[in-house]
Design a protein around this motif. Structure first.
Motif, mmCIF file in Angstrom:
data_model
loop_
_atom_site.group_PDB
_atom_site.id
_atom_site.type_symbol
_atom_site.label_atom_id
_atom_site.label_comp_id
_atom_site.label_asym_id
_atom_site.label_seq_id
_atom_site.Cartn_x
_atom_site.Cartn_y
_atom_site.Cartn_z
ATOM 1 N N PHE A 254 0.840 -1.198 0.000
ATOM 2 C CA PHE A 254 0.000 0.000 0.000
ATOM 3 C C PHE A 254 0.881 1.257 0.000
ATOM 4 N N GLN A 255 1.914 1.240 0.818
ATOM 5 C CA GLN A 255 2.808 2.397 0.903
ATOM 6 C C GLN A 255 3.566 2.619 -0.410
ATOM 7 N N LEU A 256 4.027 1.518 -1.013
ATOM 8 C CA LEU A 256 4.729 1.661 -2.307
ATOM 9 C C LEU A 256 3.802 2.246 -3.364
ATOM 10 N N LEU A 257 2.561 1.715 -3.404
ATOM 11 C CA LEU A 257 1.609 2.190 -4.416
ATOM 12 C C LEU A 257 1.246 3.656 -4.182
ATOM 13 N N ASN A 258 1.403 4.102 -2.930
ATOM 14 C CA ASN A 258 1.152 5.510 -2.624
ATOM 15 C C ASN A 258 2.411 6.364 -2.756
ATOM 16 N N GLY A 259 3.434 5.783 -3.321
ATOM 17 C CA GLY A 259 4.618 6.582 -3.665
ATOM 18 C C GLY A 259 5.735 6.582 -2.633
ATOM 19 N N ALA A 260 5.632 5.776 -1.595
ATOM 20 C CA ALA A 260 6.728 5.756 -0.612
ATOM 21 C C ALA A 260 7.998 5.203 -1.284
ATOM 22 N N ARG A 261 9.086 5.960 -1.213
ATOM 23 C CA ARG A 261 10.371 5.512 -1.761
ATOM 24 C C ARG A 261 11.479 5.969 -0.818
ATOM 25 N N MET A 262 12.652 5.354 -0.946
ATOM 26 C CA MET A 262 13.769 5.791 -0.109
ATOM 27 C C MET A 262 14.357 7.077 -0.677
ATOM 28 N N LYS A 263 14.859 7.901 0.247
ATOM 29 C CA LYS A 263 15.454 9.188 -0.154
ATOM 30 C C LYS A 263 16.963 9.000 -0.338
ATOM 31 N N CYS A 264 17.555 9.918 -1.089
ATOM 32 C CA CYS A 264 19.001 9.855 -1.334
ATOM 33 C C CYS A 264 19.756 10.105 -0.023
ATOM 34 N N PRO A 265 20.572 9.151 0.427
ATOM 35 C CA PRO A 265 21.347 9.396 1.652
ATOM 36 C C PRO A 265 22.314 10.568 1.444
ATOM 37 N N THR A 266 22.640 11.277 2.507
ATOM 38 C CA THR A 266 23.422 12.522 2.367
ATOM 39 C C THR A 266 24.790 12.297 1.708
ATOM 40 N N ASN A 267 25.388 11.129 1.917
ATOM 41 C CA ASN A 267 26.735 10.915 1.364
ATOM 42 C C ASN A 267 26.722 10.434 -0.084
ATOM 43 N N CYS A 268 25.548 10.295 -0.674
ATOM 44 C CA CYS A 268 25.462 9.698 -2.017
ATOM 45 C C CYS A 268 25.214 10.780 -3.059
ATOM 46 N N SER A 269 25.875 10.664 -4.207
ATOM 47 C CA SER A 269 25.657 11.675 -5.249
ATOM 48 C C SER A 269 24.241 11.518 -5.817
ATOM 49 N N GLN A 270 23.630 12.685 -6.098
ATOM 50 C CA GLN A 270 22.258 12.722 -6.619
ATOM 51 C C GLN A 270 22.176 11.959 -7.948
ATOM 52 N N GLN A 271 23.227 12.106 -8.768
ATOM 53 C CA GLN A 271 23.209 11.452 -10.101
ATOM 54 C C GLN A 271 23.160 9.928 -9.982
ATOM 55 N N LEU A 272 23.934 9.406 -9.039
ATOM 56 C CA LEU A 272 23.938 7.946 -8.868
ATOM 57 C C LEU A 272 22.596 7.499 -8.299
ATOM 58 N N PHE A 273 22.091 8.248 -7.318
ATOM 59 C CA PHE A 273 20.822 7.828 -6.703
ATOM 60 C C PHE A 273 19.683 7.855 -7.717
ATOM 61 N N GLU A 274 19.745 8.830 -8.652
ATOM 62 C CA GLU A 274 18.685 8.906 -9.678
ATOM 63 C C GLU A 274 18.654 7.628 -10.526
ATOM 64 N N ILE A 275 19.826 7.035 -10.715
ATOM 65 C CA ILE A 275 19.871 5.773 -11.488
ATOM 66 C C ILE A 275 19.137 4.673 -10.707
ATOM 67 N N TYR A 276 19.411 4.573 -9.411
ATOM 68 C CA TYR A 276 18.736 3.548 -8.601
ATOM 69 C C TYR A 276 17.218 3.837 -8.528
ATOM 70 N N GLU A 277 16.897 5.134 -8.363
ATOM 71 C CA GLU A 277 15.468 5.515 -8.262
ATOM 72 C C GLU A 277 14.679 5.148 -9.516
ATOM 73 N N SER A 278 15.373 5.220 -10.677
ATOM 74 C CA SER A 278 14.661 4.932 -11.936
ATOM 75 C C SER A 278 14.191 3.473 -11.973
ATOM 76 N N CYS A 279 14.745 2.651 -11.078
ATOM 77 C CA CYS A 279 14.344 1.224 -11.032
ATOM 78 C C CYS A 279 13.027 1.040 -10.270
ATOM 79 N N TRP A 280 12.560 2.103 -9.610
ATOM 80 C CA TRP A 280 11.392 1.968 -8.725
ATOM 81 C C TRP A 280 10.128 2.577 -9.321
ATOM 82 N N MET A 281 9.984 2.447 -10.644
ATOM 83 C CA MET A 281 8.750 2.897 -11.293
ATOM 84 C C MET A 281 7.699 1.805 -11.077
ATOM 85 N N ILE A 282 6.470 2.232 -10.837
ATOM 86 C CA ILE A 282 5.409 1.237 -10.602
ATOM 87 C C ILE A 282 5.244 0.306 -11.806
ATOM 88 N N GLN A 283 5.206 0.915 -13.000
ATOM 89 C CA GLN A 283 5.046 0.116 -14.220
ATOM 90 C C GLN A 283 6.368 -0.551 -14.591
#
Ligand code: ACK
Length: 305
Positions: A254-283
């Protein structure tokens, strides 16, 4: 021909191509034990100084243990016709002993999860046990190697189903080897489904919505979701995903379907995290392929240089 004099011949593990005489296998020590069997370090006498990881069952009368080992043997044989440096290699099998065994290439540094956790304690770049302080370059290299190995499994139409840092092994060169694929080890025997089971051993936090629902449409794109979670494990040096969420499978979905996702940890580059985040599309179809992931990760490594 299959020897008839042997009392214990596990025919389903016999393969002319892979059989190694048990006399040629010297067991050195137990490396690990899990719910689904036992892993031992072995030296192979007929191949000078080759070490192998010997996998066997704990209880030969337990059907699900045997099925799981057999399934693993089958998957490893499929990969052996087209091996890849980032996928664990099969060295052989022994069908004639009391317990059937399969022998894999040995990975001295064990699981990536343990390695990452140990590296937290390392202050300088190198230490005496060979464990390095893990820096962003290592994380990019690990990510790249895992995505390449997964692209290869996808090409062979093998779905992993349990892609996580605990199932990646590191060899002496600290090269990532994907292991434990295609086992379906999370299938719950009592209800015979992957998704509906309430067994808390199911790693729900690595699973995409489609694997958490009754539909149970588990594909390579589901592995892509898990790759993103593995990315989070990498950047947090073995941290547990969604540390603040304690939920049952249904609540978590239910939480995933409502958009709950992990946030980029402070020590991680935004560019790298965006790559991991792109794996968490519902479709699933909106998620990248493993080839796209390895391209994006290698571009990021080049940009850093
Ligand atoms: O984290 P580990 O040391 O790495 O503990 C687990 C244990 O066996 C149970 O799975 C280790 N293991 C599994 N396969 C191998 C292998 N091919 N080489 C070295 N260790 C292995 C795993």
């Amino acid at each position: 021909a299959i020897p008839s004099e042997t009392v214990h011949c596990h025919l389903e593990f016999y393969s002319k191509k892979w059989e190694i005489e048990s006399d040629n296998v010297q067991v050195e020590e137990i490396i690990g034990e899990g719910e689904f069997g036992r892993v031992m370090l072995a030296s192979l006498k007929n191949q000078a100084s080759v070490l192998g990881a010997l996998k066997t069952v704990k209880n030969v009368t337990n059907d699900s243990e045997l099925t799981s080992l057999k399934k693993e043997f089958e998957q490893l044989q499929k990969v052996s016709s087209d091996p890849h440096p980032n996928v664990i290699a099969l060295l052989g099998c022994c069908s004639k002993g009391e317990l059937p065994m399969i022998i894999l290439e040995f990975c001295i540094f064990g699981s990536l999860k343990d390695y990452l956790l140990s590296s937290r304690l390392i202050k300088s770049r190198l230490n005496s046990e060979g464990i390095d302080k893990v820096i962003e370059d290592d994380i990019l290299r690990f990510s790249f190697e895992i995505s390449c190995g997964m692209a290869h499994l996808a090409k062979l139409k093998l779905v992993h189903r349990d892609l996580a840092a605990r199932n990646i092994l590191l060899n002496e060169q600290k090269c990532c080897k994907i292991s434990d694929f295609g086992l379906m080890r999370n299938v719950c025997k009592s209800c015979n489904t992957y998704a509906k089971c309430s067994d808390d051993k199911i790693p729900i936090k690595w699973l995409p919505p489609e694997a958490l629902t009754a539909a149970e449409e588990y594909t390579t794109k589901s592995d892509v979701w898990s790759f993103g979670i593995l990315g989070y494990e990498l950047v947090t040096l073995g941290g547990s995903p969604y540390p603040s969420i304690i939920a049952t499978q249904g609540e978590f979905l239910f939480q995933l379907l409502n958009g709950a996702r992990m946030k980029c940890p402070t020590n991680c580059s935004q560019q790298l995290f965006e790559i991991y985040e792109s794996c968490w599309m519902i479709q699933p179809s909106d998620r990248p392929t493993f080839e796209e992931l390895s391209d994006r990760i290698s571009q990021l490594s080049l940009l850093k240089k």
